[in-house]
Design a protein around this motif. Structure first.
Motif, PDB file in Angstrom:
ATOM      1  N   MET A 197       0.822  -1.186   0.000  1.00  0.00           N
ATOM      2  CA  MET A 197       0.000   0.000   0.000  1.00  0.00           C
ATOM      3  C   MET A 197       0.864   1.247   0.000  1.00  0.00           C
ATOM      4  O   MET A 197       0.551   2.229   0.623  1.00  0.00           O
ATOM      5  N   SER A 198       1.957   1.234  -0.732  1.00  0.00           N
ATOM      6  CA  SER A 198       2.838   2.396  -0.730  1.00  0.00           C
ATOM      7  C   SER A 198       2.639   3.276  -1.956  1.00  0.00           C
ATOM      8  O   SER A 198       3.354   4.231  -2.141  1.00  0.00           O
ATOM      9  N   THR A 199       1.680   2.949  -2.805  1.00  0.00           N
ATOM     10  CA  THR A 199       1.447   3.781  -3.970  1.00  0.00           C
ATOM     11  C   THR A 199       0.693   5.044  -3.585  1.00  0.00           C
ATOM     12  O   THR A 199       0.188   5.177  -2.484  1.00  0.00           O
ATOM     13  N   VAL A 200       0.584   5.949  -4.519  1.00  0.00           N
ATOM     14  CA  VAL A 200      -0.087   7.231  -4.282  1.00  0.00           C
ATOM     15  C   VAL A 200      -1.596   7.031  -4.429  1.00  0.00           C
ATOM     16  O   VAL A 200      -2.056   6.463  -5.422  1.00  0.00           O
ATOM     17  N   PRO A 201      -2.378   7.486  -3.458  1.00  0.00           N
ATOM     18  CA  PRO A 201      -3.834   7.366  -3.555  1.00  0.00           C
ATOM     19  C   PRO A 201      -4.380   8.129  -4.752  1.00  0.00           C
ATOM     20  O   PRO A 201      -3.846   9.166  -5.137  1.00  0.00           O
ATOM     21  N   THR A 202      -5.447   7.602  -5.324  1.00  0.00           N
ATOM     22  CA  THR A 202      -6.060   8.221  -6.485  1.00  0.00           C
ATOM     23  C   THR A 202      -7.540   8.457  -6.220  1.00  0.00           C
ATOM     24  O   THR A 202      -8.320   7.513  -6.220  1.00  0.00           O
ATOM     25  N   PRO A 203      -7.958   9.703  -5.970  1.00  0.00           N
ATOM     26  CA  PRO A 203      -9.381   9.960  -5.786  1.00  0.00           C
ATOM     27  C   PRO A 203     -10.088  10.187  -7.123  1.00  0.00           C
ATOM     28  O   PRO A 203      -9.632  10.962  -7.957  1.00  0.00           O
ATOM     29  N   ARG A 204     -11.205   9.467  -7.318  1.00  0.00           N
ATOM     30  CA  ARG A 204     -11.975   9.589  -8.542  1.00  0.00           C
ATOM     31  C   ARG A 204     -13.450   9.748  -8.203  1.00  0.00           C
ATOM     32  O   ARG A 204     -13.951   9.071  -7.311  1.00  0.00           O
ATOM     33  N   LYS A 205     -14.129  10.627  -8.916  1.00  0.00           N
ATOM     34  CA  LYS A 205     -15.564  10.815  -8.750  1.00  0.00           C
ATOM     35  C   LYS A 205     -16.277   9.918  -9.749  1.00  0.00           C
ATOM     36  O   LYS A 205     -15.995   9.957 -10.948  1.00  0.00           O
ATOM     37  N   LEU A 206     -17.203   9.135  -9.211  1.00  0.00           N
ATOM     38  CA  LEU A 206     -17.861   8.101 -10.002  1.00  0.00           C
ATOM     39  C   LEU A 206     -19.375   8.202  -9.784  1.00  0.00           C
ATOM     40  O   LEU A 206     -19.819   8.222  -8.630  1.00  0.00           O
ATOM     41  N   PRO A 207     -20.169   8.274 -10.860  1.00  0.00           N
ATOM     42  CA  PRO A 207     -21.620   8.280 -10.674  1.00  0.00           C
ATOM     43  C   PRO A 207     -22.059   6.984  -9.978  1.00  0.00           C
ATOM     44  O   PRO A 207     -21.527   5.908 -10.267  1.00  0.00           O
ATOM     45  N   ARG A 208     -23.021   7.088  -9.079  1.00  0.00           N
ATOM     46  CA  ARG A 208     -23.513   5.900  -8.371  1.00  0.00           C
ATOM     47  C   ARG A 208     -23.956   4.810  -9.344  1.00  0.00           C
ATOM     48  O   ARG A 208     -23.750   3.634  -9.094  1.00  0.00           O
ATOM     49  N   ILE A 209     -24.545   5.212 -10.447  1.00  0.00           N
ATOM     50  CA  ILE A 209     -25.045   4.244 -11.412  1.00  0.00           C
ATOM     51  C   ILE A 209     -23.906   3.408 -12.016  1.00  0.00           C
ATOM     52  O   ILE A 209     -24.102   2.266 -12.410  1.00  0.00           O
ATOM     53  N   ALA A 210     -22.695   3.962 -12.063  1.00  0.00           N
ATOM     54  CA  ALA A 210     -21.545   3.240 -12.629  1.00  0.00           C
ATOM     55  C   ALA A 210     -20.982   2.203 -11.661  1.00  0.00           C
ATOM     56  O   ALA A 210     -20.177   1.364 -12.062  1.00  0.00           O
ATOM     57  N   LEU A 211     -21.399   2.239 -10.402  1.00  0.00           N
ATOM     58  CA  LEU A 211     -20.910   1.251  -9.433  1.00  0.00           C
ATOM     59  C   LEU A 211     -21.327  -0.166  -9.811  1.00  0.00           C
ATOM     60  O   LEU A 211     -20.627  -1.122  -9.505  1.00  0.00           O
ATOM     61  N   ALA A 212     -22.460  -0.306 -10.492  1.00  0.00           N
ATOM     62  CA  ALA A 212     -22.934  -1.633 -10.893  1.00  0.00           C
ATOM     63  C   ALA A 212     -21.924  -2.327 -11.804  1.00  0.00           C
ATOM     64  O   ALA A 212     -21.697  -3.535 -11.677  1.00  0.00           O
TER      65      ALA A 212
END
Length: 160
Positions: A1-16
């Protein structure tokens, strides 16, 4: 877990579709096809660059939970996060508007760099003076992520 975190915004509908995209497809006598990055590029938006390691971020999340009662795990998405950990061999956190409403003001306060450093050092049984500032910056990343959460989208944070 030493990589750089990546925050991404994702529509709820795409979670499926995220669950299916997370698993590389093995094919007989041909190379494995991994569409996860393509799915993320198509269905989400990178929010900002992060300069902290995923490891420091994970310790900061633990600190917030233990010392301030800020629990960023979400029971609704816990099964999906566990699935992603297994499929991608990476830790994921899903932040929602519920987190924003509940914790944004708590994350906006000033955290003691000394207390953060002490927690980090005790947690990992090390002596790393610069980690207090890194922990503070990690908390700011989480705050910035929550600012982006809304009722139609979640923030998917890959900690590496």
């Amino acid at each position: 877990m030493s990589t750089v975190p990546t925050p991404r915004k994702l529509p709820r509908i795409a979670l499926a579709g995220l669950r299916d995209a997370a698993v590389p497809k093995k094919r007989l006598f041909r190379r494995t096809v991994d569409n996860f990055e393509q799915y993320m590029a198509t269905h989400s938006r990178a929010l900002f660059d992060v300069d902290q390691s995923g490891y420091v971020m994970a310790v900061a999340i633990s600190y917030l939970n233990e010392r301030h009662g800020i629990d960023l795990a979400d029971p609704e998405f816990e099964p999906l996060c566990r699935f992603l950990v297994e499929a991608r061999q990476s830790t994921f956190l899903i932040l929602t508007k519920l987190h924003k409403d509940k914790y944004l003001s708590m994350l906006s306060r000033e955290f003691s760099q000394q207390e953060l450093r002490s927690y980090y050092d005790d947690f990992l049984e090390v002596q790393e003076p610069e980690r207090g500032q890194a922990m503070r910056e990690s908390i700011d990343v989480l705050r910035r992520c929550l600012l982006e959460a809304d009722e139609h989208s979640v923030i998917l944070l890959s900690l590496g």
